[in-house]
Design an enzyme around this catalytic site. Structure first.
Site, PDB file in Angstrom:
ATOM      1  N   HIS A 168      95.297 114.854  10.888  1.00  0.00           N
ATOM      2  CA  HIS A 168      95.681 116.208   9.983  1.00  0.00           C
ATOM      3  C   HIS A 168      96.591 116.020   9.290  1.00  0.00           C
ATOM      4  O   HIS A 168      97.975 115.230   9.057  1.00  0.00           O
ATOM      5  CB  HIS A 168      96.554 117.266  11.132  1.00  0.00           C
ATOM      6  CG  HIS A 168      96.806 118.295  10.065  1.00  0.00           C
ATOM      7  ND1 HIS A 168      95.646 119.047   8.839  1.00  0.00           N
ATOM      8  CD2 HIS A 168      97.838 119.292   9.716  1.00  0.00           C
ATOM      9  CE1 HIS A 168      96.186 120.339   8.080  1.00  0.00           C
ATOM     10  NE2 HIS A 168      97.896 120.067   8.906  1.00  0.00           N
TER      11      HIS A 168
ATOM     12  N   CYS B  99      95.612 123.704  12.362  1.00  0.00           N
ATOM     13  CA  CYS B  99      95.082 122.750  11.645  1.00  0.00           C
ATOM     14  C   CYS B  99      94.565 122.179  12.183  1.00  0.00           C
ATOM     15  O   CYS B  99      93.993 120.772  12.168  1.00  0.00           O
ATOM     16  CB  CYS B  99      96.319 122.357  10.673  1.00  0.00           C
ATOM     17  SG  CYS B  99      97.662 123.159   9.753  1.00  0.00           S
TER      18      CYS B  99
ATOM     19  N   ASN C 128      96.924 120.046   1.882  1.00  0.00           N
ATOM     20  CA  ASN C 128      96.593 120.412   2.990  1.00  0.00           C
ATOM     21  C   ASN C 128      95.788 121.461   3.069  1.00  0.00           C
ATOM     22  O   ASN C 128      95.571 122.389   2.878  1.00  0.00           O
ATOM     23  CB  ASN C 128      97.800 120.782   3.715  1.00  0.00           C
ATOM     24  CG  ASN C 128      97.430 121.088   5.115  1.00  0.00           C
ATOM     25  OD1 ASN C 128      96.879 121.183   5.922  1.00  0.00           O
ATOM     26  ND2 ASN C 128      98.765 121.911   5.932  1.00  0.00           N
TER      27      ASN C 128
END
Length: 312
Positions: free
Chosen positions: A238, A113, A268
């Site tokens: 993020h 990520c 995500n």
């Protein structure tokens, strides 16, 4: 020593949208359960004919067009991804082939990520060192391909997509110094392991780490850029979980900044989440050319990387 800047950004998401109501028909969950815990309402899911390099190439092509550049202008391609199933050729080489980029340095980075902000720093360093003139920096992930669609604690989180930036030499630095690191002994907290590979995480461990450790680190990234948080025009963290993003932005003290909340509609998307969210802010005019924006990636490997950039 020269500087570098982001000349343009672009993003791409698959057409198929998976809603919370759709997921409620697949696993034991509900719209209320998902939105109250992570803030996600929809996510985009790629089909079998949309591999990671296709997502990446679509976003990269849009960034090139926005920058007014062609494939021949690029001499480095960096792709941040953790969902490349094949080992070789890597995603960067596949993207270069798709776009017709002649003879670039082609590197993949797997920092999950935090991949895009690591790749952006790498491109900045290469340009400053004179090893590259103009780079394509891409974050692309197909998280749906590594999701366990029977596990309601993780499958509700993930989405697919890509974001890209054209990074080029500049007289003045437009990409600030990176602050990066990791907690390798906690690498088990976020995993994509096994055959076939599957995404799993220890959600509470990640949440506690992000809530307690990252606000200080994010402020330090601002300090390295010579800016106070209240001088930021935008904050792009993020896009993992709205319950992490909003408290982290608040504790950072970026009181005048637009805070990206793309997680609500995209889920995500791992390495894609930061460039995807930044590109949308630019597209909607929520940040302006030259505005200082903090980019801050964190997650897998409990790695983090952040820098302040000037908006293209």
């Amino acid at each position: 020593m020269i500087g570098s800047r982001i000349a343009a950004v672009g993003h791409y998401q698959p057409a198929r949208v998976l809603t919370n109501e759709d997921l409620a028909g697949m696993v034991d969950t509900s719209d209320e359960w998902i939105t109250s815990r992570v803030g996600i309402r929809t996510r985009h899911i790629a089909g079998p004919d949309e591999p990671v390099d296709e997502l990446a190439s679509q976003a990269a092509g849009k960034a090139l067009a926005a920058a007014g550049r062609t494939a021949a202008d690029i001499d480095m391609v960096l792709v941040a991804t953790s969902t490349a199933i094949d080992r070789s050729p890597n995603m960067a080489a596949r993207v270069a082939a798709r776009l017709g980029i002649p003879g670039p340095a082609a590197l993949d980075l797997n920092v999950v990520c935090a991949g895009f902000t690591h790749a952006l720093a790498t491109a900045d360093h290469a340009v400053r060192a004179g090893a590259a003139t103009r780079a394509l920096v891409i974050g692309a992930d197909k998280m749906s391909e590594v999701a366990d669609w029977t596990d309601r604690s993780t499958c509700v989180l993930v989405g697919d997509g890509a974001g890209a930036a054209v990074v080029e030499a500049a007289d003045e630095p437009g990409i600030g110094p990176v602050l990066w690191g990791s907690v390798p002994e906690m690498g088990h907290a976020v995993r994509i392991e096994g055959t076939p590979p599957r995404f799993a995480q220890e959600g509470q461990s990640v949440y506690r780490w992000a809530a307690t450790q990252l606000p200080v680190v994010a402020r330090q990234a601002c300090e390295k850029a010579g800016l106070a948080p209240e001088e930021l025009a935008g904050v792009v963290l993020h896009q993992a979980n709205l319950r992490i993003i909003e408290p982290l932005a608040a504790r950072l003290g970026a009181v005048n900044a637009v805070v990206a909340r793309d997680v609500t509609e995209s889920g995500n998307t791992s390495a894609a989440s930061i460039p995807l969210a930044l590109s949308k802010l630019v597209e909607r005019g929520e940040v302006s050319t030259g505005d200082p924006v903090l980019l801050f990636g964190f997650g897998g490997n409990l790695s983090y990387a952040g820098q302040v950039v000037r908006c293209p």
